[in-house]
Design a protein around this motif. Sequence first.
Motif, short mmCIF file in Angstrom:
data_model
loop_
_atom_site.label_atom_id
_atom_site.label_comp_id
_atom_site.label_asym_id
_atom_site.label_seq_id
_atom_site.Cartn_x
_atom_site.Cartn_y
_atom_site.Cartn_z
N ILE A 211 5.17 -8.47 -45.34
CA ILE A 211 5.52 -9.29 -43.87
C ILE A 211 4.33 -8.88 -43.27
CG2 ILE A 211 6.92 -9.50 -41.93
CD1 ILE A 211 7.91 -10.91 -44.41
N ASP A 212 3.57 -9.64 -42.61
CA ASP A 212 2.37 -9.26 -41.67
C ASP A 212 2.94 -9.47 -40.22
OD1 ASP A 212 2.26 -12.01 -41.11
OD2 ASP A 212 0.61 -12.54 -42.07
N PHE A 213 1.93 -9.14 -39.39
CA PHE A 213 2.32 -8.86 -37.89
C PHE A 213 2.96 -10.10 -37.28
CE2 PHE A 213 1.66 -8.74 -33.44
CZ PHE A 213 1.54 -7.08 -33.18
N LEU A 214 2.33 -11.12 -37.67
CA LEU A 214 2.82 -12.64 -37.19
C LEU A 214 4.20 -12.94 -37.72
CD1 LEU A 214 2.61 -15.27 -35.49
CD2 LEU A 214 0.96 -16.21 -37.18
N GLN A 215 4.21 -12.79 -39.15
CA GLN A 215 5.74 -13.09 -39.83
C GLN A 215 6.56 -12.26 -39.07
OE1 GLN A 215 4.12 -12.41 -43.67
NE2 GLN A 215 4.39 -14.57 -44.26
N TRP A 216 6.46 -11.01 -38.80
CA TRP A 216 7.44 -10.19 -38.27
C TRP A 216 7.67 -10.68 -37.05
CZ3 TRP A 216 11.34 -7.33 -39.63
CH2 TRP A 216 11.92 -6.43 -38.68
N MET A 217 6.72 -11.10 -36.21
CA MET A 217 7.24 -11.48 -34.82
C MET A 217 8.13 -12.92 -34.77
SD MET A 217 3.56 -11.40 -32.45
CE MET A 217 4.44 -11.84 -31.09
N GLN A 218 8.10 -13.53 -35.89
CA GLN A 218 9.08 -14.74 -36.06
C GLN A 218 10.63 -14.19 -36.49
OE1 GLN A 218 7.04 -16.70 -39.67
NE2 GLN A 218 5.86 -18.23 -38.21
N ILE A 219 10.74 -12.77 -36.86
CA ILE A 219 11.79 -12.29 -37.16
C ILE A 219 12.29 -11.44 -36.03
CG2 ILE A 219 12.96 -10.76 -38.78
CD1 ILE A 219 11.09 -11.23 -40.98
N GLY A 220 11.40 -10.65 -35.43
CA GLY A 220 12.02 -9.95 -34.36
C GLY A 220 12.08 -10.53 -33.03
N LEU A 221 11.06 -11.47 -32.63
CA LEU A 221 11.10 -12.01 -31.41
C LEU A 221 12.32 -12.86 -30.95
CD1 LEU A 221 7.63 -13.08 -30.37
CD2 LEU A 221 9.00 -11.52 -29.19
N ILE A 466 23.95 -15.32 -36.29
CA ILE A 466 23.61 -16.72 -35.91
C ILE A 466 22.14 -16.79 -35.77
CG2 ILE A 466 23.69 -18.18 -33.80
CD1 ILE A 466 26.31 -16.92 -33.16
N VAL A 467 21.22 -15.73 -35.31
CA VAL A 467 20.10 -15.84 -35.33
C VAL A 467 19.44 -15.68 -36.69
CG1 VAL A 467 17.75 -14.50 -34.27
CG2 VAL A 467 19.93 -14.88 -32.95
N LEU A 468 20.04 -14.70 -37.47
CA LEU A 468 19.46 -14.61 -38.75
C LEU A 468 19.45 -15.58 -39.59
CD1 LEU A 468 18.14 -12.23 -40.77
CD2 LEU A 468 20.74 -11.82 -41.46
N TYR A 469 20.81 -16.48 -39.62
CA TYR A 469 20.75 -17.51 -40.45
C TYR A 469 20.45 -18.73 -39.93
CZ TYR A 469 23.38 -20.81 -43.52
OH TYR A 469 23.66 -21.84 -44.39
N PHE A 470 20.32 -19.03 -38.85
CA PHE A 470 19.88 -20.45 -38.08
C PHE A 470 18.60 -20.21 -37.70
CE2 PHE A 470 24.56 -20.77 -37.43
CZ PHE A 470 24.78 -21.89 -38.24
N ILE A 471 17.92 -19.22 -37.26
CA ILE A 471 16.42 -19.09 -36.89
C ILE A 471 15.68 -18.44 -37.59
CG2 ILE A 471 14.79 -18.32 -35.01
CD1 ILE A 471 17.24 -18.56 -33.03
N VAL A 472 15.94 -17.27 -38.02
CA VAL A 472 15.16 -16.57 -38.95
C VAL A 472 15.08 -17.14 -40.45
CG1 VAL A 472 14.26 -14.40 -40.19
CG2 VAL A 472 15.22 -14.19 -37.77
N MET A 473 16.28 -17.60 -40.92
CA MET A 473 16.01 -18.23 -42.31
C MET A 473 16.07 -19.71 -42.00
SD MET A 473 19.21 -15.65 -44.25
CE MET A 473 18.97 -14.32 -44.76
N GLY A 474 16.73 -20.15 -41.07
CA GLY A 474 16.73 -21.50 -40.96
C GLY A 474 15.47 -22.28 -40.49
N VAL A 475 15.12 -21.77 -39.25
CA VAL A 475 13.71 -22.34 -38.83
C VAL A 475 12.53 -21.97 -39.41
CG1 VAL A 475 12.47 -22.58 -36.67
CG2 VAL A 475 15.02 -22.68 -36.47
N PHE A 476 12.54 -20.76 -39.64
CA PHE A 476 11.25 -20.16 -40.32
C PHE A 476 11.38 -19.86 -41.54
CE2 PHE A 476 11.30 -18.46 -35.82
CZ PHE A 476 10.12 -19.03 -35.47
N GLY A 477 12.55 -19.72 -42.49
CA GLY A 477 12.85 -19.79 -43.80
C GLY A 477 12.47 -18.48 -44.27
N ILE A 478 12.47 -17.35 -43.80
CA ILE A 478 12.18 -16.14 -44.07
C ILE A 478 13.45 -15.37 -44.58
CG2 ILE A 478 11.39 -13.64 -43.34
CD1 ILE A 478 9.73 -15.14 -41.25
N GLY A 479 13.45 -15.01 -45.90
CA GLY A 479 14.65 -14.42 -46.43
C GLY A 479 15.46 -15.29 -47.36
N THR A 480 14.99 -16.59 -47.26
CA THR A 480 15.81 -17.51 -48.11
C THR A 480 15.22 -17.60 -49.60
OG1 THR A 480 14.20 -19.36 -47.60
CG2 THR A 480 16.19 -18.82 -46.12
N VAL A 481 14.18 -16.89 -49.85
CA VAL A 481 13.84 -16.80 -51.38
C VAL A 481 13.63 -15.36 -51.77
CG1 VAL A 481 12.85 -19.07 -51.39
CG2 VAL A 481 11.59 -17.31 -50.65
#
Length: 481
Positions: A211-221, A466-481
């Motif tokens: 996970i690079d800097f930008l990808q983590w911002m999609q998780i943490g922000l 809610i954030v993990l499932y709908f935004i991090v995984m749902g919007v950005f698709g991070i953690g779904t694979v």
Amino acid sequence: MGKTKVQKFGFLIGVVAMLIIGYGPAIEGLTQVGQRVLACTVLMVVFWITEAMPIPFTALLPIFLFPMLGITGSGGQNGITLFAHYAYSTCYLLVGVGFLSGSMVKHGLHKRIALGIVSKVGKKPATLVLGFILAVAFVSMWMSNTTATVMMLPVALAIASALGDEAAGLKKAMVLAIPYAATIGGLGTIIGTTTTPTGLSLIKETIGVEIDFLQWMQIGLPFMIILIPFFWIYMVKFFKVDKMPDIDISIARRQYEELGPMNKGEKYTAIIFMICVVLWCTRSILWGDWFPFATDETIAMFGAIMVMICPIDFKKGEYVCDWKTGFNDIPWNAVILLGGSMVMGNAFRDSGVAEWIAAMLGGMAGMNSVLIVILVGIVTAIITELTTNAVVAAAFIPVLAGVGEAVGVSPFAMMLSCLVACNFAFMLPPGTPPNAIVYGTGEISLKDMMKCGLGLKIISLIIFPIVLYFIVMGVFGIGTV
């Protein structure tokens, strides 16, 4: 200062447990090397949780224990690496950021940013609390959350001392807002807290996901942006700040005005830092293909080099940062902890211990995968109150790789859940250094921290899935694979 009873008891329990596990009857499904790795792991986790030894020193124990127990040596016997992990690449992200952070502190740029926000929020107590939350959270995104806490605490205490006893609730809200905002703000970027690079390094080594800097911002922000308003509203209501009359915040404004115009050091530091942020955020989407070997660590070291060679006064030999300032601001404790975590995590995997634990937890297979991921986060959020969050990440993330495979759930999703939930430490001083620093001022009682922190933890755990499932995984698709 002598050791507490808990530390003495932890030392005894850790050593006895290591000897029993390492030299007791053979454990079915584990090799002798795996059994001794498990013994060392138990010792280190007990020492970390009880602080029987200083946390960084415990991270150095494998250098002594692994050769003595026949696990591995300098040659990497039994397929287990030892010394190389103490120079793991992410360590140099922390080193490079240390020079950037040192430059900000040396020239007062961090203070200008924080005081600027606080001094412009108005006289209403509720907006003053919001000002502290926003200021600390923003600064904590770019430097250690501990540094952000230490920086803003004197400002809060100065304002609090000018208030009468009738504003006791506001004092508590301002002081407690600082560690909580520092912790949540640290979630926003990879460099905001030492827990994140530790966890991401373990994830990369154990399952190969980077996970690079930008990808983590999609998780943490998303967590940071959504949690902050809820935290603010809760603290305002909890301490009844919204019912207080307007107050005088001239102290913050006066301190801001005393800074005067930006000096050369501040300007150059701000420019170099912004260049690094832009490079971090664009590496994976713009220029990374042109420099395929460049990493986030490369950018951090570029920033460190720039502050060391950029002159403020060339004739006098004065530069944006000097070696002593930068070196002293490097979080060496975190660097050593990260190295020790990598040694333990890799030995855990390479000796078969993770696979053995995963086999024992195979009974969880068939449970709803989303529920399992959420349960991991809840359990982590509870445990992280007992010891610093970086230790929780170091101890549990390596185990989750094998567990995920055994129960048919994405190991990355489970690790990600653990890593995020490590930051929900609000109730007790040991949970995170900012909590301990604020509690040490004597302005906040343990009762206040526990009662207020419990509400924030419940809010976090409600918002978390809610954030993990709908935004991090749902919007950005991070953690779904």
